[in-house]
Design a protein around this motif. Structure first.
Motif, mmCIF file in Angstrom:
data_model
loop_
_atom_site.group_PDB
_atom_site.id
_atom_site.type_symbol
_atom_site.label_atom_id
_atom_site.label_comp_id
_atom_site.label_asym_id
_atom_site.label_seq_id
_atom_site.Cartn_x
_atom_site.Cartn_y
_atom_site.Cartn_z
ATOM 1 N N PRO A 83 -35.269 48.233 128.406
ATOM 2 C CA PRO A 83 -35.146 47.045 127.543
ATOM 3 C C PRO A 83 -34.012 47.175 126.525
ATOM 4 O O PRO A 83 -33.357 46.183 126.186
ATOM 5 N N ILE A 84 -33.781 48.393 126.040
ATOM 6 C CA ILE A 84 -32.681 48.620 125.097
ATOM 7 C C ILE A 84 -31.351 48.383 125.798
ATOM 8 O O ILE A 84 -30.453 47.713 125.269
ATOM 9 N N ILE A 85 -31.214 48.944 127.025
ATOM 10 C CA ILE A 85 -29.991 48.741 127.802
ATOM 11 C C ILE A 85 -29.804 47.265 128.102
ATOM 12 O O ILE A 85 -28.691 46.725 128.008
ATOM 13 N N ASP A 86 -30.903 46.598 128.465
ATOM 14 C CA ASP A 86 -30.851 45.169 128.805
ATOM 15 C C ASP A 86 -30.333 44.340 127.646
ATOM 16 O O ASP A 86 -29.512 43.431 127.808
ATOM 17 N N GLU A 87 -30.795 44.683 126.432
ATOM 18 C CA GLU A 87 -30.387 43.916 125.253
ATOM 19 C C GLU A 87 -28.954 44.250 124.839
ATOM 20 O O GLU A 87 -28.178 43.356 124.480
ATOM 21 N N ALA A 88 -28.610 45.526 124.890
ATOM 22 C CA ALA A 88 -27.264 45.934 124.461
ATOM 23 C C ALA A 88 -26.195 45.493 125.451
ATOM 24 O O ALA A 88 -25.030 45.305 125.078
ATOM 25 N N PHE A 89 -26.575 45.315 126.729
ATOM 26 C CA PHE A 89 -25.621 44.923 127.764
ATOM 27 C C PHE A 89 -26.083 43.644 128.460
ATOM 28 O O PHE A 89 -26.056 43.535 129.678
ATOM 29 N N SER A 90 -26.509 42.683 127.655
ATOM 30 C CA SER A 90 -27.062 41.437 128.195
ATOM 31 C C SER A 90 -26.066 40.680 129.065
ATOM 32 O O SER A 90 -26.459 39.959 129.982
ATOM 33 N N SER A 91 -24.787 40.834 128.776
ATOM 34 C CA SER A 91 -23.768 40.129 129.560
ATOM 35 C C SER A 91 -23.327 40.916 130.795
ATOM 36 O O SER A 91 -22.509 40.438 131.580
ATOM 37 N N GLN A 92 -23.876 42.140 130.967
ATOM 38 C CA GLN A 92 -23.509 42.995 132.098
ATOM 39 C C GLN A 92 -24.778 43.557 132.748
ATOM 40 O O GLN A 92 -25.087 44.735 132.622
ATOM 41 N N MET B 227 -19.839 53.184 132.404
ATOM 42 C CA MET B 227 -20.786 52.654 131.412
ATOM 43 C C MET B 227 -22.210 53.121 131.707
ATOM 44 O O MET B 227 -22.933 53.581 130.808
ATOM 45 N N ALA B 228 -22.623 52.992 132.971
ATOM 46 C CA ALA B 228 -23.967 53.416 133.352
ATOM 47 C C ALA B 228 -24.154 54.908 133.106
ATOM 48 O O ALA B 228 -25.232 55.353 132.695
ATOM 49 N N SER B 229 -23.106 55.694 133.333
ATOM 50 C CA SER B 229 -23.181 57.146 133.136
ATOM 51 C C SER B 229 -23.430 57.503 131.675
ATOM 52 O O SER B 229 -24.213 58.403 131.365
ATOM 53 N N VAL B 230 -22.762 56.809 130.785
ATOM 54 C CA VAL B 230 -22.915 57.107 129.352
ATOM 55 C C VAL B 230 -24.298 56.711 128.842
ATOM 56 O O VAL B 230 -24.908 57.419 128.052
ATOM 57 N N ASN C 152 -25.507 44.490 135.621
ATOM 58 C CA ASN C 152 -25.349 45.571 136.595
ATOM 59 C C ASN C 152 -25.487 46.958 135.972
ATOM 60 O O ASN C 152 -25.753 47.938 136.681
ATOM 61 N N ILE C 153 -25.321 47.053 134.654
ATOM 62 C CA ILE C 153 -25.445 48.360 134.000
ATOM 63 C C ILE C 153 -26.888 48.838 134.097
ATOM 64 O O ILE C 153 -27.160 49.953 134.561
ATOM 65 N N LYS C 154 -27.829 47.981 133.688
ATOM 66 C CA LYS C 154 -29.236 48.369 133.797
ATOM 67 C C LYS C 154 -29.641 48.527 135.257
ATOM 68 O O LYS C 154 -30.386 49.447 135.620
ATOM 69 N N GLN D 54 -31.077 50.734 150.122
ATOM 70 C CA GLN D 54 -30.400 49.542 150.594
ATOM 71 C C GLN D 54 -29.942 48.704 149.396
ATOM 72 O O GLN D 54 -30.617 48.631 148.376
ATOM 73 N N LYS D 55 -28.794 48.069 149.537
ATOM 74 C CA LYS D 55 -28.231 47.201 148.507
ATOM 75 C C LYS D 55 -28.000 47.939 147.188
ATOM 76 O O LYS D 55 -28.044 47.348 146.108
ATOM 77 N N THR D 56 -27.758 49.244 147.297
ATOM 78 C CA THR D 56 -27.510 50.037 146.089
ATOM 79 C C THR D 56 -26.097 49.802 145.587
ATOM 80 O O THR D 56 -25.138 49.839 146.362
ATOM 81 N N LEU D 57 -25.958 49.579 144.285
ATOM 82 C CA LEU D 57 -24.649 49.375 143.681
ATOM 83 C C LEU D 57 -23.812 50.648 143.782
ATOM 84 O O LEU D 57 -24.360 51.764 143.758
ATOM 85 N N MET D 58 -22.484 50.487 143.863
ATOM 86 C CA MET D 58 -21.603 51.650 143.882
ATOM 87 C C MET D 58 -21.797 52.485 142.618
ATOM 88 O O MET D 58 -21.789 53.720 142.671
ATOM 89 N N ALA D 59 -21.991 51.836 141.479
ATOM 90 C CA ALA D 59 -22.190 52.567 140.224
ATOM 91 C C ALA D 59 -23.410 53.473 140.306
ATOM 92 O O ALA D 59 -23.406 54.595 139.785
ATOM 93 N N ALA D 60 -24.477 53.018 140.978
ATOM 94 C CA ALA D 60 -25.690 53.822 141.117
ATOM 95 C C ALA D 60 -25.446 55.013 142.039
ATOM 96 O O ALA D 60 -25.903 56.137 141.763
ATOM 97 N N LYS D 61 -24.726 54.793 143.139
ATOM 98 C CA LYS D 61 -24.421 55.879 144.072
ATOM 99 C C LYS D 61 -23.595 56.964 143.388
ATOM 100 O O LYS D 61 -23.823 58.163 143.584
#
Length: 373
Positions: free
Chosen positions: A197-206, A158-161, A208-210, A232-239
């Motif tokens: 902010p667009i990502i935050d609104e479109a994925f308000s329930s997720q 999701m983050a990639s797209v 971790n995407i933003k 430090q504390k980087t999400l796997m999705a970010a890595k």
């Protein structure tokens, strides 16, 4: 084979690669002849920047069924991602996003073998959409290879797209620029932040995407500017996004720039474990066919050689056949060849490698024989 811009196409030319519709329907097969100007006008209407064309006496290059399916899948998903990102920008809501992610994971997030990652040609206008798709495919394969939980695989894809949605407001020439100045990087970074902010609104329930997009942005911004890396504390999705994003960016086939070879990109990543998580880099190399039989390589001695056997333990040290004296060199034997290294790859124009496996078998060398179409 040569690349011809659509404005320069002429009747009688033969296609080297197939053309699919937005829905994945085969419109023109390989070796199809452009018979008249109407055929050319039809192709121009597809929005393509150009085509790979066969030389007059050139035979149709072999492609596997997997190669053809990858081309078809890229065409379909590229158009779906473009429409969805444009919709999210306008409405700040997602509609087909879950289905897009599900298709990518279904097709490339559960593979049991490596694939040949074919890069399609990009222009400044379509760069972000194709980049987003390819990064998502790579992320799906990497997370599967790493055996991460499905929830984290979903987050990574999701983050990639969505990660570059802010860049769509940039001037076109900056959206795909390879080498940038510090001022340009600051402008690009500002547009990325404006997309959150667009990502935050479109994925308000997720959330971790933003968060993954922002963490990856910070790591790469510091990397490009030579700053200390804070991961430090980087999400796997970010890595995963950092590794997949740089790999696709560097190896992309562009009209105005030459791609960096996969070997050089991965060597660069391996030299910076503070930026590119070694586990993720290994997930990448475990997912792709890079130094496989049929690939011509250049050694650090300046000699040229042909890869005849892969090395699953260390893909950078396969068995090769020297062009200088036809000697077979097993680079995994560090005692004998510890100072010998592969420094680059030589490939065809469309970034593929083909070899005559029958000759290798006649020499008593066991190689995988792909089923060419």
């Amino acid at each position: 084979m040569k690349f011809i811009k659509c404005d320069e196409l002429k009747p009688g030319m033969r296609l080297a690669k197939p053309i699919y519709s937005k829905k994945g329907v085969l419109l023109y097969d390989r070796a199809s002849v452009l018979r008249d100007m109407q055929s050319i006008e039809n192709i121009k209407s597809f929005g393509l920047i150009g085509l790979f064309i066969l030389e007059p006496a050139e035979p149709v290059p072999p492609m596997t069924q997997e190669d053809l399916e990858f081309e078809r899948f890229q065409t379909v998903m590229y158009n779906e991602i473009m429409e969805e990102l444009e919709r999210i920008i306008k409405k700040h809501k997602q509609e087909k996003f879950p289905n897009i992610v599900a298709q990518i994971i279904k097709n490339y997030g559960n593979l049991r073998k490596k694939i040949s990652f074919q890069q399609s040609l990009r222009s400044a206008d379509d760069y972000i959409y194709k980049h987003s798709l390819n990064v998502a495919i790579l992320s799906a394969m990497i997370t599967h290879s790493m055996n991460v939980p499905l929830s984290e695989q979903n987050e990574a894809v999701m983050a990639s797209v969505i990660h570059d949605i802010g860049k769509l407001t940039l001037p076109v020439e900056l959206q795909s620029k390879q080498q940038t100045t510090e001022d340009e990087r600051n402008i690009i970074d500002g547009h990325e932040i404006q997309g959150y902010p667009i990502i935050d609104e479109a994925f308000s329930s997720q959330p971790n995407i933003k968060r993954a997009c922002n963490q990856a942005r910070k790591i790469l911004f510091d990397y490009w500017n030579g700053n200390p890396i804070q991961n430090q504390k980087t999400l796997m999705a970010a890595k995963v996004l950092v590794v997949a994003g740089i790999f696709d960016k560097e190896t992309a086939v562009r009209i105005d720039d030459s791609p960096v070879s996969e070997v050089n990109v991965i060597r660069k990543m391996m030299s910076r474990p503070d930026v590119f998580d070694p586990r993720v880099v290994k997930g990448l190399t475990d997912s792709l066919n890079i130094l496989v039989p049929g690939v011509s390589v250049e050694l650090n001695t300046g000699e040229k050689a042909l890869v005849i056997r892969t090395n699953d333990d260390d893909f950078l040290r396969p068995t090769i056949l020297s062009f200088r004296d036809n000697s077979i060199i097993d680079l995994s034997n560090r005692g004998a060849y510890g100072n010998l290294e592969i420094v680059d790859i030589m490939k065809t124009l469309d970034n593929r490698c083909v070899m005559d496996t029958s000759k290798m078998k006649a020499l008593g060398i066991s190689v995988e024989e792909p089923e060419y179409v």
